[in-house]
Design a protein around this motif. Sequence first.
Motif, PDB file in Angstrom:
ATOM      1  N   LEU A 104       0.862  -1.172  -0.048  1.00  0.00           N
ATOM      2  CA  LEU A 104      -0.023   0.083  -0.062  1.00  0.00           C
ATOM      3  C   LEU A 104       0.912   1.211  -0.093  1.00  0.00           C
ATOM      4  O   LEU A 104       0.528   2.441  -0.680  1.00  0.00           O
ATOM      5  N   VAL A 105       2.053   1.390   0.649  1.00  0.00           N
ATOM      6  CA  VAL A 105       2.724   2.547   0.855  1.00  0.00           C
ATOM      7  C   VAL A 105       3.566   2.588  -0.536  1.00  0.00           C
ATOM      8  O   VAL A 105       3.436   3.793  -0.986  1.00  0.00           O
ATOM      9  N   LYS A 152       2.997   5.764  -2.962  1.00  0.00           N
ATOM     10  CA  LYS A 152       4.134   6.684  -3.495  1.00  0.00           C
ATOM     11  C   LYS A 152       3.958   6.841  -4.992  1.00  0.00           C
ATOM     12  O   LYS A 152       4.362   7.828  -5.458  1.00  0.00           O
ATOM     13  N   ALA A 153       3.577   5.857  -5.625  1.00  0.00           N
ATOM     14  CA  ALA A 153       3.472   5.888  -7.108  1.00  0.00           C
ATOM     15  C   ALA A 153       2.510   6.790  -7.813  1.00  0.00           C
ATOM     16  O   ALA A 153       2.679   7.200  -8.815  1.00  0.00           O
ATOM     17  N   ILE A 154       1.601   7.391  -6.723  1.00  0.00           N
ATOM     18  CA  ILE A 154       0.635   8.400  -7.232  1.00  0.00           C
ATOM     19  C   ILE A 154       0.903   9.511  -6.479  1.00  0.00           C
ATOM     20  O   ILE A 154       0.271  10.738  -6.613  1.00  0.00           O
ATOM     21  N   TYR A 169       6.713   8.518   3.935  1.00  0.00           N
ATOM     22  CA  TYR A 169       6.128   9.168   5.215  1.00  0.00           C
ATOM     23  C   TYR A 169       4.733   9.461   5.400  1.00  0.00           C
ATOM     24  O   TYR A 169       3.989   9.084   6.312  1.00  0.00           O
ATOM     25  N   GLU A 170       4.265  10.137   4.077  1.00  0.00           N
ATOM     26  CA  GLU A 170       2.866  10.674   3.962  1.00  0.00           C
ATOM     27  C   GLU A 170       2.015   9.264   4.039  1.00  0.00           C
ATOM     28  O   GLU A 170       1.037   9.029   4.597  1.00  0.00           O
ATOM     29  N   ALA A 171       2.631   8.367   3.041  1.00  0.00           N
ATOM     30  CA  ALA A 171       1.957   7.033   2.675  1.00  0.00           C
ATOM     31  C   ALA A 171       1.695   6.153   3.958  1.00  0.00           C
ATOM     32  O   ALA A 171       0.721   5.685   4.208  1.00  0.00           O
ATOM     33  N   LYS A 172       2.943   6.245   4.845  1.00  0.00           N
ATOM     34  CA  LYS A 172       2.803   5.522   6.043  1.00  0.00           C
ATOM     35  C   LYS A 172       1.684   5.855   7.198  1.00  0.00           C
ATOM     36  O   LYS A 172       1.197   5.273   7.597  1.00  0.00           O
ATOM     37  N   SER A 173       1.669   7.414   7.057  1.00  0.00           N
ATOM     38  CA  SER A 173       0.669   8.012   8.098  1.00  0.00           C
ATOM     39  C   SER A 173      -0.672   7.573   7.810  1.00  0.00           C
ATOM     40  O   SER A 173      -1.358   7.528   8.701  1.00  0.00           O
ATOM     41  N   ASN A 197      -8.223  13.179  -9.638  1.00  0.00           N
ATOM     42  CA  ASN A 197      -6.933  13.922  -9.971  1.00  0.00           C
ATOM     43  C   ASN A 197      -6.075  13.124 -10.991  1.00  0.00           C
ATOM     44  O   ASN A 197      -5.624  13.972 -11.813  1.00  0.00           O
ATOM     45  N   TRP A 198      -6.099  11.693 -10.889  1.00  0.00           N
ATOM     46  CA  TRP A 198      -5.545  11.047 -12.011  1.00  0.00           C
ATOM     47  C   TRP A 198      -5.939  11.337 -13.400  1.00  0.00           C
ATOM     48  O   TRP A 198      -5.243  11.505 -14.207  1.00  0.00           O
TER      49      TRP A 198
END
Length: 266
Positions: free
Chosen positions: A4-5, A9-11, A16-20, A85-86
């Motif tokens: 998931l992290v 990150k890929a988007i 750290y944002e992803a983990k949070s 957004n994508w």
Amino acid sequence: MEDLVQQLKAIGYTEYEAKSYVSLVKSGTVTAYQVSKNSGIPRARIYDILKSLIEKGLVLKEEKIDGTVYSPLPVDVFLEKAQSNWQKNYQSLSNKLKQLETTEESPDNRILILKEKTTIISYCRMLIRKAEKRIIISLWDDMYEEVREELEEVAEGVQIQGITLHVDHPIKTVDLHRITHFTEAPTSKRWFVLSIDAKEMIYGSYVNDCELAFYTNDQVHIYLLEDYVWHDVLVNRLVKRNKDNLEQWISEERKKFFMEDGFVEK
């Protein structure tokens, strides 16, 4: 959690944002200290990370009598936001790149190496959609399924010919390859050929075996490989029409020609 992290990150999110965000989704409404503890992010960084996520609309902050707590944006809302957004970024990117792309014709006699499964499949789909008159294919079932939708979309306006193996309900103008000892052997390579209007071609082995294929607009390559497909079609039709048992004879002749099993004809 690590997958998931990486996907977040890929988007565009930092690690750290992803983990949070993943930690908050899992834990619900918690304090910054708990986010830090659950995600492994240093306490010295967690407030800056949460502030960044609040500004991006992924985290909600709530002041309570006993302290500040943080909640994740609901997953359904996040997914809709990410998709929107994508799509906006994709459309903008598409418009800008197409404006930059040269309209000059590509030089002849090109042979380009294509690597990585999604690149090869995307290139094949793009060429199929470009077809104006004729498509010639030689595809095993796994590769055919990757481009089935595009083939069926253009089938009404484009003549599709060639041969397939192990394909259920292919385009009706395409031949089904007979099942032989050679086709079923574990060592047999699953080669594919996709030729568009006798102008452009992609060929290679099936992408799960080797993530490598070749694109060419070289007329010699195209002629030779289209002729190879035609001979494969012709042999299959002759075998089906002939009442004699030709499979054994074909198998022996193949071994002689390719000197298989150490056989050398004298």
